[in-house]
Design a protein around this motif. Structure first.
Motif, PDB file in Angstrom:
ATOM      1  N   ILE A 143       0.843  -1.205   0.000  1.00  0.00           N
ATOM      2  CA  ILE A 143       0.000   0.000   0.000  1.00  0.00           C
ATOM      3  C   ILE A 143       0.873   1.249   0.000  1.00  0.00           C
ATOM      4  O   ILE A 143       0.604   2.220  -0.719  1.00  0.00           O
ATOM      5  CB  ILE A 143      -0.964  -0.010   1.198  1.00  0.00           C
ATOM      6  CG1 ILE A 143      -2.014  -1.112   1.034  1.00  0.00           C
ATOM      7  CG2 ILE A 143      -1.656   1.355   1.355  1.00  0.00           C
ATOM      8  CD1 ILE A 143      -2.941  -1.277   2.223  1.00  0.00           C
ATOM      9  N   ASP A 144       1.946   1.232   0.792  1.00  0.00           N
ATOM     10  CA  ASP A 144       2.862   2.374   0.824  1.00  0.00           C
ATOM     11  C   ASP A 144       3.504   2.594  -0.549  1.00  0.00           C
ATOM     12  O   ASP A 144       3.596   3.738  -1.020  1.00  0.00           O
ATOM     13  CB  ASP A 144       3.941   2.140   1.878  1.00  0.00           C
ATOM     14  CG  ASP A 144       4.976   3.259   1.892  1.00  0.00           C
ATOM     15  OD1 ASP A 144       4.629   4.380   2.309  1.00  0.00           O
ATOM     16  OD2 ASP A 144       6.121   3.012   1.460  1.00  0.00           O
ATOM     17  N   GLN A 145       3.936   1.518  -1.201  1.00  0.00           N
ATOM     18  CA  GLN A 145       4.568   1.647  -2.519  1.00  0.00           C
ATOM     19  C   GLN A 145       3.601   2.220  -3.546  1.00  0.00           C
ATOM     20  O   GLN A 145       3.954   3.106  -4.321  1.00  0.00           O
ATOM     21  CB  GLN A 145       5.069   0.277  -2.982  1.00  0.00           C
ATOM     22  CG  GLN A 145       6.246  -0.269  -2.199  1.00  0.00           C
ATOM     23  CD  GLN A 145       6.592  -1.686  -2.616  1.00  0.00           C
ATOM     24  OE1 GLN A 145       6.256  -2.133  -3.721  1.00  0.00           O
ATOM     25  NE2 GLN A 145       7.256  -2.422  -1.739  1.00  0.00           N
ATOM     26  N   ILE A 146       2.363   1.707  -3.557  1.00  0.00           N
ATOM     27  CA  ILE A 146       1.375   2.178  -4.527  1.00  0.00           C
ATOM     28  C   ILE A 146       0.987   3.625  -4.230  1.00  0.00           C
ATOM     29  O   ILE A 146       0.876   4.451  -5.148  1.00  0.00           O
ATOM     30  CB  ILE A 146       0.137   1.257  -4.532  1.00  0.00           C
ATOM     31  CG1 ILE A 146       0.537  -0.135  -5.038  1.00  0.00           C
ATOM     32  CG2 ILE A 146      -0.984   1.846  -5.382  1.00  0.00           C
ATOM     33  CD1 ILE A 146      -0.566  -1.172  -4.933  1.00  0.00           C
ATOM     34  N   ALA A 147       0.810   3.945  -2.954  1.00  0.00           N
ATOM     35  CA  ALA A 147       0.480   5.327  -2.581  1.00  0.00           C
ATOM     36  C   ALA A 147       1.603   6.277  -2.994  1.00  0.00           C
ATOM     37  O   ALA A 147       1.352   7.384  -3.487  1.00  0.00           O
ATOM     38  CB  ALA A 147       0.223   5.414  -1.079  1.00  0.00           C
ATOM     39  N   SER A 148       2.846   5.847  -2.808  1.00  0.00           N
ATOM     40  CA  SER A 148       3.994   6.673  -3.202  1.00  0.00           C
ATOM     41  C   SER A 148       3.996   6.923  -4.703  1.00  0.00           C
ATOM     42  O   SER A 148       4.225   8.046  -5.161  1.00  0.00           O
ATOM     43  CB  SER A 148       5.297   5.987  -2.780  1.00  0.00           C
ATOM     44  OG  SER A 148       6.419   6.721  -3.218  1.00  0.00           O
ATOM     45  N   SER A 149       3.705   5.872  -5.485  1.00  0.00           N
ATOM     46  CA  SER A 149       3.707   6.025  -6.950  1.00  0.00           C
ATOM     47  C   SER A 149       2.588   6.947  -7.417  1.00  0.00           C
ATOM     48  O   SER A 149       2.692   7.552  -8.495  1.00  0.00           O
ATOM     49  CB  SER A 149       3.556   4.652  -7.618  1.00  0.00           C
ATOM     50  OG  SER A 149       2.240   4.143  -7.434  1.00  0.00           O
ATOM     51  N   MET A 150       1.535   7.091  -6.606  1.00  0.00           N
ATOM     52  CA  MET A 150       0.406   7.945  -6.963  1.00  0.00           C
ATOM     53  C   MET A 150       0.519   9.332  -6.338  1.00  0.00           C
ATOM     54  O   MET A 150      -0.328  10.201  -6.584  1.00  0.00           O
ATOM     55  CB  MET A 150      -0.907   7.278  -6.522  1.00  0.00           C
ATOM     56  CG  MET A 150      -1.207   5.968  -7.234  1.00  0.00           C
ATOM     57  SD  MET A 150      -2.675   5.113  -6.567  1.00  0.00           S
ATOM     58  CE  MET A 150      -3.969   6.300  -6.941  1.00  0.00           C
ATOM     59  N   ARG A 163       4.702   3.364  11.181  1.00  0.00           N
ATOM     60  CA  ARG A 163       5.089   4.698  11.628  1.00  0.00           C
ATOM     61  C   ARG A 163       6.251   5.249  10.794  1.00  0.00           C
ATOM     62  O   ARG A 163       6.364   6.461  10.606  1.00  0.00           O
ATOM     63  CB  ARG A 163       5.472   4.646  13.107  1.00  0.00           C
ATOM     64  CG  ARG A 163       5.739   5.994  13.729  1.00  0.00           C
ATOM     65  CD  ARG A 163       5.694   5.928  15.240  1.00  0.00           C
ATOM     66  NE  ARG A 163       6.594   4.944  15.821  1.00  0.00           N
ATOM     67  CZ  ARG A 163       6.687   4.684  17.127  1.00  0.00           C
ATOM     68  NH1 ARG A 163       5.898   5.331  17.980  1.00  0.00           N
ATOM     69  NH2 ARG A 163       7.513   3.778  17.575  1.00  0.00           N
ATOM     70  N   ASP A 164       7.088   4.365  10.268  1.00  0.00           N
ATOM     71  CA  ASP A 164       8.273   4.801   9.524  1.00  0.00           C
ATOM     72  C   ASP A 164       7.999   5.062   8.048  1.00  0.00           C
ATOM     73  O   ASP A 164       8.767   5.782   7.398  1.00  0.00           O
ATOM     74  CB  ASP A 164       9.377   3.741   9.640  1.00  0.00           C
ATOM     75  CG  ASP A 164       9.940   3.639  11.054  1.00  0.00           C
ATOM     76  OD1 ASP A 164       9.752   4.596  11.829  1.00  0.00           O
ATOM     77  OD2 ASP A 164      10.539   2.596  11.374  1.00  0.00           O
ATOM     78  N   LEU A 165       6.942   4.469   7.494  1.00  0.00           N
ATOM     79  CA  LEU A 165       6.688   4.583   6.063  1.00  0.00           C
ATOM     80  C   LEU A 165       6.185   5.985   5.706  1.00  0.00           C
ATOM     81  O   LEU A 165       5.324   6.540   6.386  1.00  0.00           O
ATOM     82  CB  LEU A 165       5.675   3.530   5.617  1.00  0.00           C
ATOM     83  CG  LEU A 165       6.190   2.081   5.664  1.00  0.00           C
ATOM     84  CD1 LEU A 165       5.062   1.098   5.426  1.00  0.00           C
ATOM     85  CD2 LEU A 165       7.317   1.860   4.639  1.00  0.00           C
ATOM     86  N   ASN A 166       6.685   6.544   4.606  1.00  0.00           N
ATOM     87  CA  ASN A 166       6.409   7.939   4.255  1.00  0.00           C
ATOM     88  C   ASN A 166       5.002   8.182   3.748  1.00  0.00           C
ATOM     89  O   ASN A 166       4.470   9.286   3.876  1.00  0.00           O
ATOM     90  CB  ASN A 166       7.408   8.413   3.190  1.00  0.00           C
ATOM     91  CG  ASN A 166       8.819   8.497   3.725  1.00  0.00           C
ATOM     92  OD1 ASN A 166       9.032   8.750   4.913  1.00  0.00           O
ATOM     93  ND2 ASN A 166       9.803   8.263   2.863  1.00  0.00           N
ATOM     94  N   ASN A 167       4.393   7.162   3.135  1.00  0.00           N
ATOM     95  CA  ASN A 167       3.083   7.368   2.522  1.00  0.00           C
ATOM     96  C   ASN A 167       1.962   6.640   3.267  1.00  0.00           C
ATOM     97  O   ASN A 167       0.908   6.339   2.713  1.00  0.00           O
ATOM     98  CB  ASN A 167       3.116   6.917   1.057  1.00  0.00           C
ATOM     99  CG  ASN A 167       3.991   7.830   0.217  1.00  0.00           C
ATOM    100  OD1 ASN A 167       5.212   7.637   0.166  1.00  0.00           O
ATOM    101  ND2 ASN A 167       3.396   8.844  -0.403  1.00  0.00           N
TER     102      ASN A 167
END
Length: 383
Positions: free
Chosen positions: A120-127, A173-177
């Protein structure tokens, strides 16, 4: 008490689902009255019944949505639900479904694993967006329900185990997105006693106390659903004990200042308003049994075959006839296509209408086209 317009049914092809919309309105009103706390938020679990007419009724009552697929998200939005009132749960969200949820700006994801959280973090970051998430915790509580509908034991596939929770929370908590907003729990379905919910409250209280010492605070606590209904006597208890259900959490769960408590009710909302109406094709005399063979089958209502569940069966063509015992069976070529054995029913004739009650949840929604059978139609009390 649901009334069935049998004369009108004679012009309809069977089997079909019949919904008492007046009872649904009364049920929704009782939910609103019982969940009167300003910090209580009730979501409807679409998996119970996604009929568009039912969804629009529920949307008009002000409930949010608990969705478990991209299709359910789309159905809810089409029915008028605000995307920010949609919670997306499910152990196997696909990349396509995650993108859809982010594009629609749903309220948040109930995340069930570290792997899912990172995707989810990776996909949110790409968007270029941030995903709001709650971590689904497996509280290892036995709700004493059917093994296929229990979800809160350590052996179940759902949620993050208590032993792994710290690791997942720290990663979130550490993930940016990722915006970590809450904790989610669900212990099972068709729960008719308060004790499992009290145990859940105690587990959440202890867990919040422990996590706060580690710097974790949550805006939202989601306790799932699971409230059961009376399958044996739906007219005596057409509306579940919502007052007792919400009171259990009101009295036993220690919410923090400003926290919202979310519920995900499905069966309790729609089960009693729906019935499966079927026509008797044959009455077959066996050596030791009498069979009422009907045109509805496990393709129309799979719960008896899947869960060994029992729905009250009524002869609505002749409710006051002489009583006899029948096995009520369907036409599907499976030995499990049985709705009831040894049912004591008023005398049944070919062409009589039988009604399987309390079928508004997981009835129409789980129907299939096995044996190339048509899906059942739906009709409503005031339409």
């Amino acid at each position: 008490m649901t009334r069935f317009p049998v004369e009108e049914f004679k012009n309809l092809d069977t089997p079909f689902y019949y919904y008492d919309l007046n009872l649904l309105d009364r049920t929704l009103a009782e939910i609103k009255r019982s969940a009167r706390d300003e910090n209580f938020v009730v979501h409807y679990a679409v998996k119970a019944n996604a009929n568009p007419v039912i969804l629009r009724k529920i949307q008009a009552s002000g409930l949010g949505i608990d969705a478990v697929s991209g299709g359910e998200i789309s159905a809810a939005i089409e029915a008028g639900f605000r995307p920010d009132k949609i919670v997306y749960a499910g152990v196997g969200k696909t990349d396509k479904e995650i993108r859809l949820a982010l594009e629609k700006h749903i309220g948040w994801f109930n995340v069930e694993s570290l792997a899912e959280l990172e995707i989810i973090d990776q996909i949110a970051s790409s968007m270029g967006v941030t995903a709001r998430v709650a971590i689904r915790v497996n509280p290892d509580i036995d709700a004493h329900t059917h093994e296929y509908i229990t979800t809160g034991l350590a052996e179940n596939k759902f949620g993050v185990s208590l032993k792994m929770l710290d690791k997942v929370l720290e990663r979130a908590r550490d993930l940016n997105n990722i915006n970590l907003t809450g904790l989610h729990f669900h212990i099972g379905s068709q729960i008719t006693e308060h004790e499992p919910f009290i145990m859940l409250c105690q587990r959440i209280n202890d867990l919040q106390d422990e996590l706060e010492t580690k710097g974790f605070k949550f805006a939202d606590i989601n306790v799932g659903g699971g409230l059961g209904i009376d399958y044996s006597d739906p007219d005596r208890r057409p509306i579940p004990d919502f007052e007792g259900y919400f009171k259990t959490f009101r009295n036993h769960l220690h919410l923090r200042q400003g926290q919202k408590l979310h519920f995900e009710l499905g069966r309790a909302v729609v089960a009693q308003c729906g019935s499966l109406v079927t026509r008797v094709i044959y009455v077959k005399e066996g050596e030791t049994k009498r069979f009422a063979i009907v045109d509805a089958g496990m393709t129309d209502l799979i719960r008896p075959a899947l869960y060994n569940a029992h729905h009250k069966i009524e002869n609505i063509s002749d409710p006051h006839g002489e009583l006899h015992h029948y096995d009520v069976v369907g036409p599907v070529c499976e030995s499990s296509d049985v709705f009831g054995k040894g049912e004591l029913l008023p005398y049944i004739r070919r062409g009589d209408f039988l009604c399987l009650r309390s079928a508004g949840a997981y009835g129409e929604a789980m129907a299939s086209g096995y044996n190339c059978r048509q899906l059942p139609a739906s009709f409503f009390s005031d339409m």
